[in-house]
Design a protein around this motif. Structure first.
Motif, short mmCIF file in Angstrom:
data_model
loop_
_atom_site.label_atom_id
_atom_site.label_comp_id
_atom_site.label_asym_id
_atom_site.label_seq_id
_atom_site.Cartn_x
_atom_site.Cartn_y
_atom_site.Cartn_z
N VAL A 1 -8.86 2.05 4.35
CA VAL A 1 -8.91 0.58 4.34
C VAL A 1 -7.51 -0.03 4.43
CG1 VAL A 1 -9.56 -1.41 2.89
CG2 VAL A 1 -11.13 0.52 3.14
N LYS A 2 -6.52 0.70 3.94
CA LYS A 2 -5.14 0.18 3.95
C LYS A 2 -4.63 0.02 5.39
CE LYS A 2 -1.35 0.16 0.85
NZ LYS A 2 -0.96 0.61 -0.47
N ASN A 3 -4.97 0.98 6.23
CA ASN A 3 -4.58 0.89 7.65
C ASN A 3 -5.86 0.77 8.47
OD1 ASN A 3 -1.76 1.42 7.09
ND2 ASN A 3 -2.48 3.46 6.54
N MET A 4 -6.44 -0.39 8.36
CA MET A 4 -7.76 -0.63 8.95
C MET A 4 -7.76 -0.43 10.46
SD MET A 4 -10.41 -1.64 7.23
CE MET A 4 -10.71 -3.08 6.25
N SER A 5 -8.65 0.45 10.94
CA SER A 5 -8.78 0.64 12.38
C SER A 5 -9.78 -0.39 12.90
CB SER A 5 -9.31 2.05 12.65
OG SER A 5 -9.95 2.10 13.89
N ALA B 1 -8.82 3.27 -0.86
CA ALA B 1 -10.21 3.01 -0.47
C ALA B 1 -10.45 3.53 0.93
CB ALA B 1 -10.51 1.52 -0.54
N THR B 2 -11.56 4.23 1.12
CA THR B 2 -11.94 4.66 2.47
C THR B 2 -13.37 4.19 2.73
OG1 THR B 2 -12.78 6.78 1.73
CG2 THR B 2 -10.48 6.73 2.44
N LEU C 1 -12.68 -4.19 0.64
CA LEU C 1 -13.31 -3.10 1.40
C LEU C 1 -13.53 -3.48 2.87
CD1 LEU C 1 -15.92 -1.72 -1.15
CD2 LEU C 1 -13.75 -0.71 -0.47
N THR C 2 -13.81 -4.76 3.12
CA THR C 2 -14.06 -5.19 4.50
C THR C 2 -12.79 -5.61 5.22
OG1 THR C 2 -14.58 -7.37 3.65
CG2 THR C 2 -16.45 -5.91 4.10
#
Lengths: 333, 284
Positions: free
Chosen positions: B67-71, B60-61, B49-50
């Motif tokens: 979360v997959k394409n973490m900004s 996961a958001t 998650l982090t």
């Protein structure tokens, strides 16, 4: 991005200034420069030392001082004491019909012959203007030994920059702080660049300080910067990989020292080996960096040559990068 | 605020999953406890998650961010207190917080204010390397608040702390929750979970066995018991009786009417007892 690179660099600088080993590394360029100045002969230095009696023949003293290091003593006994010391020095002592030469007996024949010639030339009133030989010079204005020492030191400094990076990465690993950094908006690129800055700046400022202290301050700094930056790439890569694979400072420093092997191999191959052996060292980035630095220090390097040498260093460092990048990426996760 | 759907994770990427089909939702302002024994997969889910671990399978958001394409911007909104303290030992407590705070884009809190909050104000200029384990843990906890996170991940926040400091930490967590912060609490300490969490998830062997509020779990799984001590002649006897079973109720009435009562307490089932009942596993 630049803000974070700067913040990471300043943190490393602050920590390094508190750490004894890092502080020692930071001072090494100055120590190298002082040692080179102390031990390497200058361009007008000579290895011939002569001992004469003070006031016995001032004209002769002035003549000999142009071609040798002259030490003056009050009498023959003092010259004898001086000659008996360990270094090579030839005593020139007056006798009724001229001069005789006093030596310990273990001096090289060349030194003794050179002293004999100087005494004969003086007696025959021969000066350099009397030579019929025409002088053709290659424009070399720096002593070769000093140039080699400075060149090798520059390469050493760039490796030490890598060591500084490794020490900072080991600190992050020991304190387990990389995961905390990964939870900030700091990108991996910013982190890698931020961690690299200290190694590159150390190599740049350390080398420039070394050049100025050793009297090479008038070389083409831009050319030198180019070679330094590409050489630093290799040190950065090795610094990162050693930092990430070692868990304590001593083992990281010991692993980085392995880089000194190709460095020394590159230097010795150029300075000692013949042309037919050179091709066996073309794989070595330090070999090309040394060649590049050599023509920069001799002030004879053209931009074309510098670009070729730096391109070769870049290419070889790139190959190293291809092998090490996955390990570095994994280590930073 | 946090949505997880069908999350799977395998460390060796070989189909041997350490996290299996984990799904849950966490509302804004909720304290969500992720409870399980060591190796259950709590930290793996938290690390996914982090963004510390790559999301392999599932969705996961976090605060609307995938979360997959973490900004990178998402990191301005989350904070994490690690189980193992991880601060720069060569920097002072204040320098640690100051450095970390500068890595964020949003306004950050004053390091001294945070150090005061965790009882380290008088140690601000001391290198963290000279700190005790508990002090380092408090510094790590303080650091997790520096960017005023909207989502706060807490991994065993009171482990290894003495009771008075642990109580202070719990008070800070309660206060932050009152301010509307969403908290994801990972722990194997059922007492802190019971005290702080709105809902808990029991995770064992990478699978969520149950999600509910501690109150509901106690109502559903806990036996309502009374523990009574009474005198019979010179002797003190002790009995634990159900207040649901008719025979126990009758026995309790009999004891109260015919004997002098020394002590009497109602006894609720603890979360730990419920965990064991539900999962068939202990927490260690």
């Amino acid at each position: 991005m630049f803000k974070r690179i700067w913040i990471i660099f300043i943190r490393d600088l602050k920590v390094n200034s508190k750490d004894f080993i890092s502080l020692y590394i930071l001072l090494i360029p100055i120590l190298f420069a002082v040692c080179i100045n102390l031990f390497a002969p200058g361009i007008n230095d000579t290895t011939i030392n002569l001992a004469l009696i003070e006031g016995e023949n001032q004209d002769q003293v002035e003549y000999l001082q142009r071609f040798a290091k002259v030490e003056l003593f009050k009498n023959t006994e003092e010259i004898e004491k001086r000659v008996e010391k360990r270094d090579a020095i030839i005593g020139i002592i007056p006798k009724i019909d001229g001069y005789y030469l006093m030596s310990q007996g273990d001096e090289s024949q060349g030194i003794v012959d050179y002293a004999k010639l100087l005494v004969s030339f003086y007696e025959l009133d021969i000066d350099t203007e009397d030579s019929k030989g025409e002088l053709m010079e290659f424009g070399r204005s720096v002593p070769p030994l000093k140039k080699s020492l400075v060149n090798t030191s520059i390469l050493f400094i760039s490796v030490l920059g890598g060591m500084l990076i490794a020490l900072n990465i080991v600190e992050e690993k020991v304190d387990n702080t990389i995961s905390a950094i990964n939870l900030t908006p700091t990108s991996r690129t910013s982190f890698v660049l931020g961690k690299s800055v200290i190694g590159v700046l150390y190599a740049v400022f350390g080398s420039i300080a070394l050049l100025f202290i050793t009297g090479f301050g008038r070389v083409n700094i831009l050319q030198l910067l180019l070679i330094l930056l590409v050489t630093s790439l290799l040190s950065i890569l090795v610094g990162f990989i050693q930092g990430l694979t070692n868990t304590d400072i001593i083992s990281a420093a010991a692993s980085i020292k392995l880089l000194f092997l190709p460095l020394i191999a590159g230097v010795l191959s150029i300075e000692i080996l013949g042309d037919k052996w050179q091709k066996f060292f073309y794989w070595n980035p330090f070999y090309w960096a040394y060649k590049g630095n050599d023509i920069i220090l001799a002030k004879s390097g053209t931009w074309g040559q510098i670009l070729v040498y730096s391109g070769l260093v870049l290419l070889l460092s790139g190959i190293v990068f291809i092998f090490l990048a996955p390990k570095i990426r994994k280590g930073l996760e | 605020m946090i949505t997880v759907k069908n999350l799977f994770h395998s460390y060796n990427k070989d189909g041997n999953y350490q996290v299996k089909d984990v799904s849950f939702d966490i509302e804004k302002g909720e304290v969500f406890g992720f409870l399980g024994p060591s190796g259950a997969g709590k930290s793996t889910v938290q690390n996914i998650l982090t963004g510390l671990l790559q999301l392999q399978q599932g969705e996961a958001t976090l605060g609307g961010y995938d979360v997959k394409n973490m900004s990178k911007d998402m990191f301005n909104k989350i904070g994490m207190s690690f189980e193992q303290s991880n601060v720069y030992s060569k920097l002072t407590a204040k320098e640690n917080l100051h450095f970390y705070g500068k890595l964020f884009d949003n306004p950050t809190r004053d390091p001294m204010e945070l150090l005061k909050l965790v009882g380290l104000a008088d140690k601000a200029d001391i290198r963290a390397g000279e700190f005790s384990k508990g002090m380092k843990h408090r510094l790590t906890f303080a650091r997790s608040m520096i960017n005023n996170p909207e989502i706060w991940f807490l991994d065993e926040p009171t482990t290894g702390l003495d009771p008075s400091i642990a109580a202070d930490i719990k008070d800070i967590i309660k206060q932050k929750n009152k301010e509307g912060i969403t908290i994801f609490l990972t722990t194997h300490n059922m007492f802190i979970a019971d005290e702080l969490c709105d809902r808990v998830a029991f995770i064992v062997d990478g699978e969520i066995k149950l999600i509910d509020s501690p109150e509901n779990l106690k109502l559903q799984y806990g036996d309502k018991l009374v523990k009574v001590e009474y005198f019979q002649g010179d002797q003190v006897l002790q009995k634990t009786l159900s207040i649901v079973l008719p025979e126990d109720k009758e026995l309790l009435r009999n004891i109260i009417e015919n004997h002098e009562i020394r002590t009497m307490h109602t006894k609720e089932a603890t979360l730990e007892e419920i965990f064991i009942k539900v999962t068939g596993r202990g927490l260690i």
